[in-house]
Enzyme design. Structure first.
Site, short mmCIF file in Angstrom:
data_model
loop_
_atom_site.label_atom_id
_atom_site.label_comp_id
_atom_site.label_asym_id
_atom_site.label_seq_id
_atom_site.Cartn_x
_atom_site.Cartn_y
_atom_site.Cartn_z
N ASP A 55 0.86 -1.19 0.00
CA ASP A 55 0.00 0.00 0.00
C ASP A 55 0.89 1.24 0.00
OD1 ASP A 55 -2.32 1.47 -0.09
OD2 ASP A 55 -3.13 0.75 1.80
N ASP A 56 0.27 2.37 -0.36
CA ASP A 56 1.06 3.60 -0.38
C ASP A 56 1.45 4.05 1.02
OD1 ASP A 56 -1.60 4.20 0.22
OD2 ASP A 56 -1.80 5.81 -1.26
N ASP B 97 -1.82 4.82 8.01
CA ASP B 97 -2.10 6.00 8.85
C ASP B 97 -2.54 5.50 10.23
OD1 ASP B 97 -3.43 8.20 10.10
OD2 ASP B 97 -3.66 9.19 8.18
O1 LIG Z 1 -4.20 3.33 7.95
P1 LIG Z 1 -5.52 3.91 7.58
O2 LIG Z 1 -5.97 5.00 8.53
O3 LIG Z 1 -6.59 2.89 7.39
O4 LIG Z 1 -5.34 4.71 6.19
C1 LIG Z 1 -4.53 4.26 5.13
C2 LIG Z 1 -5.32 4.04 3.86
O5 LIG Z 1 -6.01 5.25 3.49
C3 LIG Z 1 -5.79 5.50 2.11
O6 LIG Z 1 -6.71 4.80 1.28
P2 LIG Z 1 -8.19 5.35 0.98
O7 LIG Z 1 -9.17 4.63 1.87
O8 LIG Z 1 -8.19 6.84 1.05
O9 LIG Z 1 -8.51 4.87 -0.47
P3 LIG Z 1 -7.63 5.04 -1.82
O10 LIG Z 1 -6.40 4.21 -1.66
O11 LIG Z 1 -8.55 4.51 -2.87
O12 LIG Z 1 -7.33 6.50 -2.01
C4 LIG Z 1 -4.40 4.96 1.88
O13 LIG Z 1 -4.20 4.67 0.50
C5 LIG Z 1 -4.39 3.71 2.72
O14 LIG Z 1 -4.89 2.61 1.98
N1 LIG Z 2 -3.51 10.74 0.48
C1 LIG Z 2 -3.61 10.34 1.76
N2 LIG Z 2 -4.51 9.42 2.09
C2 LIG Z 2 -4.55 9.05 3.40
N3 LIG Z 2 -5.35 8.17 4.03
C3 LIG Z 2 -5.04 8.18 5.33
N4 LIG Z 2 -4.04 9.04 5.58
C4 LIG Z 2 -3.72 9.60 4.38
C5 LIG Z 2 -2.76 10.59 3.99
O1 LIG Z 2 -1.97 11.14 4.79
N5 LIG Z 2 -2.75 10.92 2.66
MG LIG Z 3 -5.73 3.22 0.05
#
Ligand SMILES: O=P(O)(O)OC[C@H]1O[C@H](OP(=O)(O)OP(=O)(O)O)[C@H](O)[C@@H]1O
Ligand SMILES: Nc1nc2[nH]cnc2c(=O)[nH]1
Ligand SMILES: [Mg+2]
Length: 167
Positions: free
Chosen positions: A102-103, A106
């Site tokens: 994952d990117d 958080d």
């Molecule tokens: O540790 P956490 O608090 O759960 O947050 C982390 C996740 O939040 C974001 O995804 P998002 O749900 O925004 O979806 P996306 O990847 O489609 O942008 C990010 O890409 C992680 O997958």
């Molecule tokens: N883009 C983005 N997505 C998130 N989802 C939870 N934390 C983050 C953050 O810092 N950046």
């Molecule tokens: Mg995500």
């Protein structure tokens, strides 16, 4: 969620920086898979994990790439994570030999859900915040909990006014 710090700081990541950090992640993971150092498959957590997962899969020559779709944020507002699409369980099984990418992590809520699906997988993120760190096996760069990370797919180049001048 109310117990989260507001995101006071911004950490802006360019495509170039993301590429370098994802390659650094691949470098750290290479040779650590369970079968002669190799990994069986990569699972990207969509959507944010897709670009880093592609780079890691390319560097480590992994051709089996699947996705798990978890949605937990609407812009900067968190809600209960929901699995919208699961990976092929015949490929990933209990996660043994599987690299989940994952990117960022958080709060760690997304990874909690993903780990429940594949308890034996190795979880890697490019960026990590302190609260989610215990959920990650390998990551590259840590940022503070009150930082919001802006990814290149959320940004565009734009004009910036000079410090001095009328423009
Ligand atoms: O540790 P956490 O608090 O759960 O947050 C982390 C996740 O939040 C974001 O995804 P998002 O749900 O925004 O979806 P996306 O990847 O489609 O942008 C990010 O890409 C992680 O997958
Ligand atoms: N883009 C983005 N997505 C998130 N989802 C939870 N934390 C983050 C953050 O810092 N950046
Ligand atoms: Mg995500």
């Amino acid at each position: 969620m109310t117990d989260l710090l507001p995101h006071e700081k911004g950490f802006h990541v360019s495509w170039d920086q993301l590429h370098r950090d994802a390659r650094a992640l691949a470098w750290r993971l290479q040779g650590h898979g369970p079968e002669n150092g190799a990994w069986k498959a990569v699972v990207a957590i969509t959507r944010g994990g897709m670009a880093p997962a592609m780079i890691v899969a390319r560097e480590l020559d992994i051709r089996t790439v699947d996705t798990i779709s978890v949605k937990s944020y609407n812009h900067q507002t968190q809600s209960e994570p929901r699995v919208i699409k699961s990976p092929d369980m015949e490929v990933v099984g209990d996660g043994t030999g599987v690299l989940i990418v994952d990117d960022l992590v958080d709060t760690g809520r997304t990874l909690e859900v993903v780990r429940a699906h594949m308890p034996n997988a190795h979880i890697a993120t490019v960026y990590a915040k302190p609260k989610g760190r215990p959920q990650v096996d390998t990551f590259i760069t840590e940022v503070s909990q009150d930082t919001w990370i802006f990814f290149p797919w959320d940004m565009a180049l734009q004009y910036v006014k000079p410090y001095r001048g009328d423009e």
